[in-house]
Design a protein around this motif. Structure first.
Motif, PDB file in Angstrom:
ATOM      1  N   LYS A   1      -3.798   5.216  -2.257  1.00  0.00           N
ATOM      2  CA  LYS A   1      -3.237   3.869  -2.329  1.00  0.00           C
ATOM      3  C   LYS A   1      -3.230   3.205  -0.954  1.00  0.00           C
ATOM      4  O   LYS A   1      -3.505   2.002  -0.833  1.00  0.00           O
ATOM      5  CB  LYS A   1      -1.825   3.930  -2.906  1.00  0.00           C
ATOM      6  N   LEU A   2      -2.925   3.973   0.090  1.00  0.00           N
ATOM      7  CA  LEU A   2      -2.978   3.411   1.442  1.00  0.00           C
ATOM      8  C   LEU A   2      -4.412   3.063   1.834  1.00  0.00           C
ATOM      9  O   LEU A   2      -4.658   2.038   2.484  1.00  0.00           O
ATOM     10  CB  LEU A   2      -2.373   4.405   2.430  1.00  0.00           C
ATOM     11  N   GLU A   3      -5.351   3.904   1.441  1.00  0.00           N
ATOM     12  CA  GLU A   3      -6.757   3.603   1.728  1.00  0.00           C
ATOM     13  C   GLU A   3      -7.210   2.356   0.976  1.00  0.00           C
ATOM     14  O   GLU A   3      -7.973   1.531   1.508  1.00  0.00           O
ATOM     15  CB  GLU A   3      -7.614   4.802   1.334  1.00  0.00           C
ATOM     16  N   ARG A   4      -6.743   2.196  -0.239  1.00  0.00           N
ATOM     17  CA  ARG A   4      -7.093   0.998  -1.000  1.00  0.00           C
ATOM     18  C   ARG A   4      -6.502  -0.244  -0.348  1.00  0.00           C
ATOM     19  O   ARG A   4      -7.162  -1.291  -0.271  1.00  0.00           O
ATOM     20  CB  ARG A   4      -6.575   1.130  -2.432  1.00  0.00           C
TER      21      ARG A   4
ATOM     22  N   LYS B   1      -9.310  -5.354   4.948  1.00  0.00           N
ATOM     23  CA  LYS B   1     -10.576  -5.647   5.623  1.00  0.00           C
ATOM     24  C   LYS B   1     -11.346  -6.747   4.905  1.00  0.00           C
ATOM     25  O   LYS B   1     -11.934  -7.636   5.535  1.00  0.00           O
ATOM     26  CB  LYS B   1     -11.424  -4.379   5.705  1.00  0.00           C
ATOM     27  N   ILE B   2     -11.357  -6.714   3.581  1.00  0.00           N
ATOM     28  CA  ILE B   2     -12.103  -7.729   2.823  1.00  0.00           C
ATOM     29  C   ILE B   2     -11.461  -9.099   2.994  1.00  0.00           C
ATOM     30  O   ILE B   2     -12.143 -10.120   3.112  1.00  0.00           O
ATOM     31  CB  ILE B   2     -12.180  -7.316   1.347  1.00  0.00           C
ATOM     32  N   ILE B   3     -10.128  -9.139   3.019  1.00  0.00           N
ATOM     33  CA  ILE B   3      -9.454 -10.425   3.218  1.00  0.00           C
ATOM     34  C   ILE B   3      -9.760 -10.966   4.598  1.00  0.00           C
ATOM     35  O   ILE B   3      -9.990 -12.181   4.762  1.00  0.00           O
ATOM     36  CB  ILE B   3      -7.943 -10.253   2.987  1.00  0.00           C
ATOM     37  N   GLU B   4      -9.804 -10.120   5.609  1.00  0.00           N
ATOM     38  CA  GLU B   4     -10.139 -10.590   6.948  1.00  0.00           C
ATOM     39  C   GLU B   4     -11.567 -11.116   7.010  1.00  0.00           C
ATOM     40  O   GLU B   4     -11.835 -12.134   7.646  1.00  0.00           O
ATOM     41  CB  GLU B   4      -9.932  -9.456   7.954  1.00  0.00           C
TER      42      GLU B   4
ATOM     43  N   LEU C   1     -18.265 -17.453  -0.276  1.00  0.00           N
ATOM     44  CA  LEU C   1     -17.942 -16.125   0.184  1.00  0.00           C
ATOM     45  C   LEU C   1     -19.186 -15.445   0.710  1.00  0.00           C
ATOM     46  O   LEU C   1     -20.308 -15.766   0.311  1.00  0.00           O
ATOM     47  CB  LEU C   1     -17.348 -15.296  -0.961  1.00  0.00           C
ATOM     48  N   PRO C   2     -19.045 -14.515   1.609  1.00  0.00           N
ATOM     49  CA  PRO C   2     -20.210 -13.802   2.108  1.00  0.00           C
ATOM     50  C   PRO C   2     -20.812 -12.950   1.010  1.00  0.00           C
ATOM     51  O   PRO C   2     -20.139 -12.552   0.057  1.00  0.00           O
ATOM     52  CB  PRO C   2     -19.614 -12.927   3.218  1.00  0.00           C
ATOM     53  N   PRO C   3     -22.112 -12.712   1.111  1.00  0.00           N
ATOM     54  CA  PRO C   3     -22.756 -11.903   0.077  1.00  0.00           C
ATOM     55  C   PRO C   3     -22.189 -10.503   0.058  1.00  0.00           C
ATOM     56  O   PRO C   3     -21.883  -9.922   1.088  1.00  0.00           O
ATOM     57  CB  PRO C   3     -24.242 -11.897   0.489  1.00  0.00           C
ATOM     58  N   SER C   4     -22.002  -9.981  -1.140  1.00  0.00           N
ATOM     59  CA  SER C   4     -21.438  -8.640  -1.313  1.00  0.00           C
ATOM     60  C   SER C   4     -22.559  -7.617  -1.365  1.00  0.00           C
ATOM     61  O   SER C   4     -23.735  -7.918  -1.178  1.00  0.00           O
ATOM     62  CB  SER C   4     -20.604  -8.585  -2.594  1.00  0.00           C
TER      63      SER C   4
ATOM     64  N   THR D   1     -16.717  -5.778  -4.616  1.00  0.00           N
ATOM     65  CA  THR D   1     -15.956  -4.909  -3.728  1.00  0.00           C
ATOM     66  C   THR D   1     -14.471  -5.163  -3.806  1.00  0.00           C
ATOM     67  O   THR D   1     -13.694  -4.418  -3.228  1.00  0.00           O
ATOM     68  CB  THR D   1     -16.430  -5.118  -2.278  1.00  0.00           C
ATOM     69  N   GLU D   2     -14.037  -6.239  -4.487  1.00  0.00           N
ATOM     70  CA  GLU D   2     -12.626  -6.526  -4.581  1.00  0.00           C
ATOM     71  C   GLU D   2     -11.977  -5.838  -5.771  1.00  0.00           C
ATOM     72  O   GLU D   2     -10.779  -5.922  -5.957  1.00  0.00           O
ATOM     73  CB  GLU D   2     -12.388  -8.032  -4.679  1.00  0.00           C
ATOM     74  N   LYS D   3     -12.750  -5.220  -6.606  1.00  0.00           N
ATOM     75  CA  LYS D   3     -12.200  -4.528  -7.761  1.00  0.00           C
ATOM     76  C   LYS D   3     -12.008  -3.063  -7.373  1.00  0.00           C
ATOM     77  O   LYS D   3     -12.969  -2.327  -7.182  1.00  0.00           O
ATOM     78  CB  LYS D   3     -13.138  -4.644  -8.962  1.00  0.00           C
TER      79      LYS D   3
END
Length: 489
Positions: free
Chosen positions: A159-162, A168-171, A195-198, A210-212
């Motif tokens: 959970k902490l890693e998630r 990081k993705i929000i930044e 948004l930047p390409p995933s 990557t947000e899921k």
């Protein structure tokens, strides 16, 4: 005649073909998962449902004469060498109002044959000795407490890693929005910036994959974390986003905990179990003697069921010198069901807490259920189909006394007393039912009908426990939480 070349090859040189699952894991860049150690054979260990010695008879087939012969031989074997019925010993502790079993053989027998009792130094199964040996480096493998602790620690780390990955993705999204606004590609008042390409090529307003997140993906990211360069992790300044509050899409506020940035994940496989320094180094080759300091603690209902219902247990008094007979033990346990315990047996009532709860315990045990304490979920009992090592409990039981007999409604004093004893609010019922729905258990409300006072003849035969218990009736009502969205026509 030439022999087959494959038959003369040594067995050790023939490597097994890799499984498709292992090949797919290597193709995806993920390390192959190590096989789990084999589990104990629970079906063999817990093959006896009760601590009784039985002599099963072969099936009798009327049209097969040989089956009659097998039945006769089975009866002859039973009379010649009948199975020995072993009776275990325990003692009653008046300070804790509970029954304790200290013999290691009796502890294992009562737990493995019916799941009776609880280890006083363990969560459920008496496994303190195995845990202590493992702590001192004398035993390999894991106990149930160790597996539960490791699973909770892994879930906490994932959970902490998630949360770190989400940060990081929000930044990255905020940096992309700032760059797009600086270049004038997106208006400042736009609520859906590009948004930047995933990783899968999704761009624009499409939500990147990557947000899921899930625990499975977090576990995969944790296993691949060692392959990334450490410079990428050091490039993030943890103090920049800890004290700031960032606005996302013009309205959502996100604040990260300092634990997310400062958490360091260490693989559990590198954990070393050092032996106890108190052990003598000269005796490293010899296994030191370790005394088992754990005993089995039985509830009053379990103890009386083993004594009265099965005859597999004898209970001594506090001095451990005299065996308490079943009628005297029944009165003693009824006295200790109150707090403080009542000294005189004449002060006992027909709706004692012990006799009400034991009627339900005996009822479900006689039907083949494994009955355990349900204090963890706010109920009286939990019902297991086979046992706690095989599956979770299916039903949670709440015991409520019932006063349907006309005797309890003849006077105003009796009606008030009955209403006070069985009063339960709807708020209480809703809370209990909600808890059981969250843990996927069905709530069963068990009503025990309290009989009227005994007559003079029955009072003289007070030591007849069976005649007294036969007057109680048990009714079950299964409740289920009603969800309007799921139960529409």
């Amino acid at each position: 005649m030439a022999s087959d070349p494959s038959s003369i090859l040594p067995t050790a040189s023939v490597a097994p073909a890799p499984s498709p699952k292992a090949e797919s894991s290597r193709d995806n860049g993920r390390p192959a998962r190590q096989p789990r150690p084999p589990k104990p054979n629970y079906k063999h260990i817990y093959r006896f449902p009760l601590p009784l010695s039985v002599h099963p008879l072969p099936p009798l087939i009327p049209h097969n004469p040989l089956s009659i012969v097998s039945v006769i031989l089975s009866y002859m074997t039973f009379f010649i060498s009948s199975p020995s019925h072993e009776v275990y010993s325990a003692y009653f502790d008046s300070n804790t109002s509970s029954v304790h079993v200290t013999d290691e053989k009796a502890v294992r027998a009562l737990w493995e044959m019916g799941f009776f009792g609880k280890g006083n130094l363990s969560r459920s199964e008496p496994s303190w000795l195995e845990r202590e040996k493992k702590r001192r480096g004398l035993l390999g493998g894991n106990t149930s407490e160790d597996l539960t602790s490791a699973r909770r620690s892994e879930r906490r780390g994932l959970k902490l890693e998630r949360a770190r990955t989400e940060r990081k993705i929000i930044e990255e999204r905020l940096k992309a929005e700032a760059a797009a606004r600086a270049n004038g590609a997106v208006p400042l008042d736009s609520s859906s910036p590009s948004l930047p390409p995933s990783e899968n090529g999704a761009t624009g307003n499409t939500t990147p994959s990557t947000e899921k997140f899930s625990l499975r993906k977090a576990r995969q990211g944790k296993s691949l974390g060692s392959q990334h360069s450490e410079g990428q992790d050091q490039g993030y300044n943890a103090s920049d986003s800890v004290s700031e509050t960032k606005m996302i899409n013009g309205g959502k506020t996100v604040r990260f905990s300092p634990v997310v940035q400062e958490k360091e994940f260490v693989s559990e496989s590198t954990t070393l179990h050092l032996p106890d320094p108190s052990l003598n180094e000269n005796d490293a080759g010899e296994e030191p003697s370790l005394k088992n300091e754990e005993h089995l603690q039985l509830s009053n209902e379990e103890a009386f069921f083993l004594v009265y219902g099965l005859g597999a247990l004898q209970i001594f008094d506090d001095k451990r010198s005299t065996v308490i007979p079943a009628p005297s033990l029944f009165s003693l346990l009824r006295q200790h069901s109150y707090f403080p315990p009542r000294e005189s047996p004449t002060a006992l009532e027909l709706d004692d807490p012990f006799i009400i709860s034991y009627a339900v315990y005996h009822h479900f045990r006689s039907l083949g259920w494994i009955v355990r304490s349900g204090v963890k979920f706010g109920v009286d009992y939990l019902l297991y189909n086979r046992g706690p090592v095989f599956s979770h409990a299916e039903f949670a039981v709440v015991v409520i006394p019932s006063y349907d007999n006309p005797y309890w409604s003849e006077t105003e004093e009796r009606r008030d007393r009955s209403a006070r004893k069985q009063a339960r609010s709807w708020w209480w019922l809703h809370c209990v039912n909600r808890v059981q729905a969250q843990v996927k258990k069905s709530l069963v409300v068990c009503y025990v009908e309290v009989p009227p006072p005994l007559s003079d003849a029955q009072a003289n035969a007070e030591h007849d426990v069976g005649a007294l218990l036969a007057q109680y009736r048990v009714r079950e009502i299964s409740l289920r939480r009603w969800v309007p969205n799921r139960t529409r026509d």
